[in-house]
Design an enzyme around this catalytic site. Structure first.
Site, PDB file in Angstrom:
ATOM      1  N   ILE A  23       0.825  -1.206   0.000  1.00 29.31           N
ATOM      2  CA  ILE A  23       0.000   0.000   0.000  1.00 29.31           C
ATOM      3  C   ILE A  23       0.861   1.258   0.000  1.00 29.31           C
ATOM      4  O   ILE A  23       0.380   2.347   0.318  1.00 29.31           O
ATOM      5  CB  ILE A  23      -0.947   0.007   1.212  1.00 29.31           C
ATOM      6  CG1 ILE A  23      -0.178  -0.128   2.532  1.00 29.31           C
ATOM      7  CG2 ILE A  23      -1.990  -1.102   1.085  1.00 29.31           C
ATOM      8  CD1 ILE A  23      -1.052  -0.068   3.781  1.00 29.31           C
TER       9      ILE A  23
ATOM     10  N   HIS B 119      -4.684  -4.172  -2.234  1.00 31.22           N
ATOM     11  CA  HIS B 119      -5.050  -3.710  -0.890  1.00 31.22           C
ATOM     12  C   HIS B 119      -5.134  -2.189  -0.795  1.00 31.22           C
ATOM     13  O   HIS B 119      -5.144  -1.639   0.307  1.00 31.22           O
ATOM     14  CB  HIS B 119      -4.064  -4.259   0.139  1.00 31.22           C
ATOM     15  CG  HIS B 119      -4.102  -5.752   0.253  1.00 31.22           C
ATOM     16  ND1 HIS B 119      -3.037  -6.508   0.722  1.00 31.22           N
ATOM     17  CD2 HIS B 119      -5.080  -6.646  -0.054  1.00 31.22           C
ATOM     18  CE1 HIS B 119      -3.361  -7.790   0.705  1.00 31.22           C
ATOM     19  NE2 HIS B 119      -4.595  -7.897   0.233  1.00 31.22           N
TER      20      HIS B 119
ATOM     21  N   SER C 252       4.862 -14.460   1.493  1.00 30.96           N
ATOM     22  CA  SER C 252       4.809 -15.814   2.029  1.00 30.96           C
ATOM     23  C   SER C 252       3.582 -16.570   1.540  1.00 30.96           C
ATOM     24  O   SER C 252       3.400 -17.745   1.868  1.00 30.96           O
ATOM     25  CB  SER C 252       4.818 -15.773   3.562  1.00 30.96           C
ATOM     26  OG  SER C 252       3.802 -14.914   4.040  1.00 30.96           O
TER      27      SER C 252
END
Length: 238
Positions: free
Chosen positions: A105, A121, A191
């Protein structure tokens, strides 16, 4: 140059249809802390857990506490693009990269020069009133102290996806389209545990899936090439 980096370079050199999907690890080398590492925001102590503070219901209920956290931990404070951001922008200029899909972001991809960036996001560089939806310059949320208010009296909020909120459907559809049609899909600095974004990998239909991440991911066994290294250090060699 290691054998793995050489293989990645050969993949990049042989195509004009790369899609990149990245997470927090892309920005950590620019000095922006991630959320889940040992030193990340989720492992630091606050009056409330960061997951709670960054939820939609908490923001509505307690904007003062949210903005204390925001001003302390989410200000970008002069962060600059690193080698990974710059290399992706270069590939786009050269016609090799079709899209950057990011969970971040911070706006660093755009700062590096990337044009086609899908922000799953949202962004800290945009703001709007939670009541009337009027857009505001992001300086109002990223500078100063206290809770910023709109002319209508509503609380101004960052244009980011908080917990309990759905991802933008148009952004998700665009991400699926690019990933489905990619020749080479490079996933870096993530991840792959945050859904629904992490589920995007299943739409890839090609046979050149590359994972670049410091730690192991649940998708390592599916990848055609895995590099457990810092992404900026890898990309600086390409």
């Amino acid at each position: 140059m290691t054998e793995a980096v050489q293989r990645l370079k050969e993949m990049v050199d042989s195509t004009d249809n790369i899609v990149f999907f990245g997470g927090a690890g892309v920005s950590t080398e620019s000095g922006i802390p991630d959320f889940r590492s040992v030193d990340g925001l989720y492992n630091q102590k606050y009056r409330y857990p960061p997951e709670t503070i960054l939820s939609a219901s908490f923001f509505e209920r307690n904007p003062e506490e949210y903005y204390r956290f925001h001003h302390d931990k989410l200000r970008l404070r002069g962060a600059k693009p690193n080698a990974a951001h710059l290399k992706l922008a270069q590939w786009e200029r050269e016609g090799k990269l079709k899209a950057v899909i990011t969970q971040n972001i911070d706006g660093l991809h755009q700062a590096a020069g990337s044009k086609n960036v899908i922000e799953l996001h949202g962004s800290l560089l945009r703001a709007y009133c939670a009541r009337c939806r009027k857009p505001w310059n992001a300086e109002i949320i990223n500078e100063g102290e206290g809770v910023p208010r709109c002319d209508c009296g509503g609380v101004i909020r960052p244009d980011i996806v908080l917990y309990e909120e759905a991802l933008d459907q148009e952004a998700m559809e665009a991400a699926v389209r690019y990933i489905r049609n990619a020749d080479v899909l490079i996933i870096g600095g993530t991840s792959l545990v945050v859904y629904p974004a992490a589920g995007l990998i299943r739409y890839y239909r090609g046979n050149r899936l590359v994972l670049v991440n410091k730690g192991e991911t649940g998708a390592d066994s599916y990848a055609d090439l895995v590099l457990h290294e810092k992404i900026g250090e890898v990309f600086s060699q390409l």
